[in-house]
Design a protein around this motif. Structure first.
Motif, PDB file in Angstrom:
ATOM      1  N   GLU A  47      32.692  -1.004  78.847  1.00  0.00           N
ATOM      2  CA  GLU A  47      34.139  -1.402  79.877  1.00  0.00           C
ATOM      3  C   GLU A  47      35.392  -1.116  79.492  1.00  0.00           C
ATOM      4  O   GLU A  47      35.763  -1.415  78.586  1.00  0.00           O
ATOM      5  N   GLU A  48      36.366  -0.574  80.260  1.00  0.00           N
ATOM      6  CA  GLU A  48      37.569  -0.368  80.543  1.00  0.00           C
ATOM      7  C   GLU A  48      38.384  -1.305  80.944  1.00  0.00           C
ATOM      8  O   GLU A  48      37.989  -0.386  82.563  1.00  0.00           O
ATOM      9  N   ASP A  49      40.037  -2.255  81.084  1.00  0.00           N
ATOM     10  CA  ASP A  49      40.239  -1.664  82.037  1.00  0.00           C
ATOM     11  C   ASP A  49      39.896  -2.311  83.485  1.00  0.00           C
ATOM     12  O   ASP A  49      39.801  -2.297  84.372  1.00  0.00           O
ATOM     13  N   GLY A  50      38.850  -3.400  82.669  1.00  0.00           N
ATOM     14  CA  GLY A  50      37.783  -4.411  83.342  1.00  0.00           C
ATOM     15  C   GLY A  50      37.393  -3.885  84.613  1.00  0.00           C
ATOM     16  O   GLY A  50      36.690  -4.169  85.821  1.00  0.00           O
ATOM     17  N   ARG A  51      36.706  -2.442  84.162  1.00  0.00           N
ATOM     18  CA  ARG A  51      35.011  -2.107  85.027  1.00  0.00           C
ATOM     19  C   ARG A  51      33.997  -0.874  84.156  1.00  0.00           C
ATOM     20  O   ARG A  51      34.942  -0.537  82.831  1.00  0.00           O
ATOM     21  N   TYR A  52      33.300  -1.141  84.339  1.00  0.00           N
ATOM     22  CA  TYR A  52      32.544  -0.265  83.926  1.00  0.00           C
ATOM     23  C   TYR A  52      33.002   1.724  83.866  1.00  0.00           C
ATOM     24  O   TYR A  52      33.009   1.963  85.093  1.00  0.00           O
ATOM     25  N   VAL A  53      32.499   1.654  82.283  1.00  0.00           N
ATOM     26  CA  VAL A  53      32.584   3.662  82.428  1.00  0.00           C
ATOM     27  C   VAL A  53      31.710   4.108  81.578  1.00  0.00           C
ATOM     28  O   VAL A  53      31.350   5.200  81.848  1.00  0.00           O
ATOM     29  N   ALA A  54      30.618   3.153  81.530  1.00  0.00           N
ATOM     30  CA  ALA A  54      28.795   3.992  81.560  1.00  0.00           C
ATOM     31  C   ALA A  54      28.489   2.546  81.194  1.00  0.00           C
ATOM     32  O   ALA A  54      28.762   1.322  80.921  1.00  0.00           O
ATOM     33  N   GLY A  55      27.110   3.140  81.486  1.00  0.00           N
ATOM     34  CA  GLY A  55      26.260   2.342  81.800  1.00  0.00           C
ATOM     35  C   GLY A  55      24.345   2.819  81.199  1.00  0.00           C
ATOM     36  O   GLY A  55      24.530   3.709  82.184  1.00  0.00           O
ATOM     37  N   LEU A  56      23.737   2.021  80.896  1.00  0.00           N
ATOM     38  CA  LEU A  56      22.150   2.223  80.698  1.00  0.00           C
ATOM     39  C   LEU A  56      21.137   1.291  81.304  1.00  0.00           C
ATOM     40  O   LEU A  56      21.445   0.396  80.422  1.00  0.00           O
ATOM     41  N   PRO A  57      20.266   2.088  81.696  1.00  0.00           N
ATOM     42  CA  PRO A  57      19.863   0.669  82.803  1.00  0.00           C
ATOM     43  C   PRO A  57      18.950   0.340  81.832  1.00  0.00           C
ATOM     44  O   PRO A  57      18.154   1.248  81.423  1.00  0.00           O
ATOM     45  N   LEU A  58      17.937  -0.895  81.339  1.00  0.00           N
ATOM     46  CA  LEU A  58      17.468  -1.216  80.553  1.00  0.00           C
ATOM     47  C   LEU A  58      16.106  -1.868  81.769  1.00  0.00           C
ATOM     48  O   LEU A  58      16.026  -2.739  81.975  1.00  0.00           O
ATOM     49  N   PRO A  59      15.112  -1.196  81.387  1.00  0.00           N
ATOM     50  CA  PRO A  59      13.669  -1.453  82.562  1.00  0.00           C
ATOM     51  C   PRO A  59      12.825  -2.620  81.541  1.00  0.00           C
ATOM     52  O   PRO A  59      11.670  -1.765  81.192  1.00  0.00           O
ATOM     53  N   VAL A  60      13.456  -3.718  80.906  1.00  0.00           N
ATOM     54  CA  VAL A  60      13.241  -4.743  80.342  1.00  0.00           C
ATOM     55  C   VAL A  60      11.491  -5.887  80.941  1.00  0.00           C
ATOM     56  O   VAL A  60      11.354  -5.827  81.865  1.00  0.00           O
ATOM     57  N   GLN A  61      10.647  -5.571  80.533  1.00  0.00           N
ATOM     58  CA  GLN A  61       9.163  -6.135  81.225  1.00  0.00           C
ATOM     59  C   GLN A  61       8.653  -7.207  79.961  1.00  0.00           C
ATOM     60  O   GLN A  61       9.584  -6.826  78.473  1.00  0.00           O
ATOM     61  N   ARG A  62       8.241  -8.205  80.095  1.00  0.00           N
ATOM     62  CA  ARG A  62       8.308  -9.264  79.112  1.00  0.00           C
ATOM     63  C   ARG A  62       6.193  -9.473  79.724  1.00  0.00           C
ATOM     64  O   ARG A  62       5.349  -9.602  80.468  1.00  0.00           O
ATOM     65  N   LYS A  63       5.347  -9.552  77.782  1.00  0.00           N
ATOM     66  CA  LYS A  63       4.242  -9.716  78.292  1.00  0.00           C
ATOM     67  C   LYS A  63       4.029 -10.163  76.909  1.00  0.00           C
ATOM     68  O   LYS A  63       3.772  -9.604  75.456  1.00  0.00           O
ATOM     69  N   PHE A  64       2.865 -11.066  76.372  1.00  0.00           N
ATOM     70  CA  PHE A  64       2.734 -12.003  75.741  1.00  0.00           C
ATOM     71  C   PHE A  64       3.823 -12.585  74.351  1.00  0.00           C
ATOM     72  O   PHE A  64       3.621 -12.379  73.510  1.00  0.00           O
ATOM     73  N   GLY A  65       5.328 -13.033  75.214  1.00  0.00           N
ATOM     74  CA  GLY A  65       5.559 -12.673  74.681  1.00  0.00           C
ATOM     75  C   GLY A  65       6.959 -12.096  74.329  1.00  0.00           C
ATOM     76  O   GLY A  65       7.783 -12.247  73.278  1.00  0.00           O
ATOM     77  N   LEU A  66       6.571 -11.050  74.430  1.00  0.00           N
ATOM     78  CA  LEU A  66       7.142  -9.400  73.618  1.00  0.00           C
ATOM     79  C   LEU A  66       8.167  -8.935  74.894  1.00  0.00           C
ATOM     80  O   LEU A  66       7.726  -8.602  76.031  1.00  0.00           O
ATOM     81  N   ARG A  67       8.911  -8.818  74.119  1.00  0.00           N
ATOM     82  CA  ARG A  67      10.016  -7.517  75.247  1.00  0.00           C
ATOM     83  C   ARG A  67      10.021  -6.443  74.697  1.00  0.00           C
ATOM     84  O   ARG A  67      10.331  -5.908  73.936  1.00  0.00           O
ATOM     85  N   TYR A  68       9.340  -5.772  76.172  1.00  0.00           N
ATOM     86  CA  TYR A  68       9.974  -3.798  75.585  1.00  0.00           C
ATOM     87  C   TYR A  68      10.019  -3.649  76.909  1.00  0.00           C
ATOM     88  O   TYR A  68      10.881  -3.345  78.274  1.00  0.00           O
ATOM     89  N   LEU A  69      10.141  -2.041  76.973  1.00  0.00           N
ATOM     90  CA  LEU A  69      10.605  -1.169  77.440  1.00  0.00           C
ATOM     91  C   LEU A  69       9.414  -0.170  78.164  1.00  0.00           C
ATOM     92  O   LEU A  69       8.775   0.259  78.262  1.00  0.00           O
ATOM     93  N   ARG A  70       9.547   0.238  79.885  1.00  0.00           N
ATOM     94  CA  ARG A  70       8.971   0.447  80.076  1.00  0.00           C
ATOM     95  C   ARG A  70       9.568   1.347  81.457  1.00  0.00           C
ATOM     96  O   ARG A  70      10.155   0.925  82.353  1.00  0.00           O
ATOM     97  N   GLN A  71       9.534   2.760  81.488  1.00  0.00           N
ATOM     98  CA  GLN A  71       9.541   3.409  82.908  1.00  0.00           C
ATOM     99  C   GLN A  71       9.138   3.260  83.967  1.00  0.00           C
ATOM    100  O   GLN A  71       8.009   2.700  84.285  1.00  0.00           O
ATOM    101  N   PRO A  72      10.440   2.627  85.040  1.00  0.00           N
ATOM    102  CA  PRO A  72      10.157   1.889  85.661  1.00  0.00           C
ATOM    103  C   PRO A  72       9.141   3.295  86.885  1.00  0.00           C
ATOM    104  O   PRO A  72       9.176   4.503  87.591  1.00  0.00           O
ATOM    105  N   LEU A  73       7.903   2.855  88.233  1.00  0.00           N
ATOM    106  CA  LEU A  73       7.325   3.277  89.600  1.00  0.00           C
ATOM    107  C   LEU A  73       8.216   4.190  90.005  1.00  0.00           C
ATOM    108  O   LEU A  73       9.223   3.172  90.367  1.00  0.00           O
ATOM    109  N   PHE A  74       8.897   5.465  90.831  1.00  0.00           N
ATOM    110  CA  PHE A  74       9.751   5.069  91.313  1.00  0.00           C
ATOM    111  C   PHE A  74      11.041   6.048  90.604  1.00  0.00           C
ATOM    112  O   PHE A  74      11.672   5.601  91.796  1.00  0.00           O
ATOM    113  N   ALA A  75      11.246   6.043  89.466  1.00  0.00           N
ATOM    114  CA  ALA A  75      12.344   6.255  88.550  1.00  0.00           C
ATOM    115  C   ALA A  75      11.899   7.113  87.678  1.00  0.00           C
ATOM    116  O   ALA A  75      11.911   6.752  86.753  1.00  0.00           O
ATOM    117  N   GLN A  76      12.104   8.136  88.566  1.00  0.00           N
ATOM    118  CA  GLN A  76      11.738   8.982  87.186  1.00  0.00           C
ATOM    119  C   GLN A  76      12.845   8.748  86.188  1.00  0.00           C
ATOM    120  O   GLN A  76      12.749   9.849  84.574  1.00  0.00           O
TER     121      GLN A  76
END
Length: 334
Positions: A47-76
């Protein structure tokens, strides 16, 4: 400085404003799109001056208590979206923050994150993938001249069959054709409980926003042989999904559909994204329309404890043994 924020902390208007304004903004990264393909997604933001200037989406999944990243379907592609070119320090922060995830099945950056390719950035080594982009600024005659000779010949053969292309909104028919003709050849397709539900939700919202167009190809007797779905966001026209019957493949219906889409949008300030998968036959087919290869980086990580890694390796080996192999030419779309 980039910081990791959870889903509830994301300022949605600020996030969407960033994706609309960033030079590399993609439809995949809009809040409503991410909500559909990766519910509960998180993000890295600066953030700069109250607005987002950079962002990276995190497609977080959860399984058996584990948080991990997985590229979503239909989002190349996801990756970093920034108003200004990222500095080396930005990529160092990305690598450090992504390093907190002990398991990443796959995370794909976008073609605008070109500095990750080649020598790359420390902590962000991966594998280059390729899609294909075609500028639609030239007139149709110039686009057609860029097709490979064999593609033009096949198009002429297909047109002699009396195929006609027309717009449609019948998402149910698209799902039906895919479910009957393609899904049985793909291991692990769940159907209405997962893939088709997401596709319907994406189409409904994109259509509501005026960002979706769907086309279908009819044969001489009127039957629908093939369909294609496209999302348009800013100057990006993405070929997000298609389906074809067996008769459609034999008739070259997808070739005719793509040619008509390119004809309809020729002369516009648009970049057509074939959204090519890492399937040689399909990539070869798309490349026959004269696009340029557009590489992007995909990373993976496995820092799980040794027993868990062994269990996942065993499951992967079993999956590969059970997964049916497509017949020769099965992925060729004509």
């Amino acid at each position: 400085m980039l910081r990791h924020i959870r889903h509830a902390e994301i300022n949605r208007p600020q996030w969407d404003a960033l994706i609309h304004q960033a030079p590399n903004g993609l439809i995949y990264a809009l809040t409503w799109y991410l909500d559909s393909v990766s519910p509960g997604w998180e993000a890295l933001v600066r953030e700069e001056d109250g607005r987002y200037v950079a962002g990276l989406p995190l497609p977080v999944q959860r399984k058996f208590g584990l948080r991990y990243l997985r590229q979503p379907l239909f989002a190349q592609q996801l990756g970093l979206f920034s108003l200004a070119p990222p500095a080396a320090a930005d990529w160092q922060q990305v690598a450090r923050l992504l390093g907190r995830f002990r398991f990443i099945t796959q995370y794909a950056f976008n073609t605008g994150n070109a500095e990750l390719l080649g020598v790359g950035q420390p902590g962000l080594a991966g594998v280059p993938f390729t899609t294909y982009y075609l500028s639609l600024r030239p007139p149709y005659e110039q686009l057609l001249a860029g097709y490979k000779p064999n593609r033009r010949w096949r198009l002429n053969q297909a047109r002699r069959r009396g195929l006609r292309v027309e717009p449609t909104t019948d998402i149910d028919l698209m799902v039906q054709i895919f479910a009957e003709n393609t899904a049985p050849k793909i291991y692990g397709v769940i159907g209405e409980a997962y893939e088709y539900r997401i596709l319907r939700a994406l189409y409904a919202r994109a259509h509501q926003e005026g960002l979706a167009t769907m086309w279908q190809v009819r044969g001489a007797s009127g039957e629908v042989l093939a369909m294609g779905l496209l999302f348009r966001f800013r100057q990006h026209l993405t070929y997000i999904f298609n389906c074809s019957t067996r008769a459609g493949k034999e008739a070259g219906a997808i070739s005719v559909l793509l040619d008509e889409v390119l004809r309809a949008h020729a002369g516009q300030d648009l970049l057509f994204d074939f959204e090519a998968p890492e399937v040689p036959n399909v990539a070869h087919f798309y490349s026959s329309f004269g696009p340029a290869p557009a590489p992007y980086l995909a990373i993976a990580a496995n820092r799980l404890p040794w027993p868990v890694r062994q269990l996942k390796a065993a499951r992967t080996a079993l999956y590969r043994r059970l997964r049916p192999r497509p017949a020769a030419g099965e992925n060729n779309q004509g």
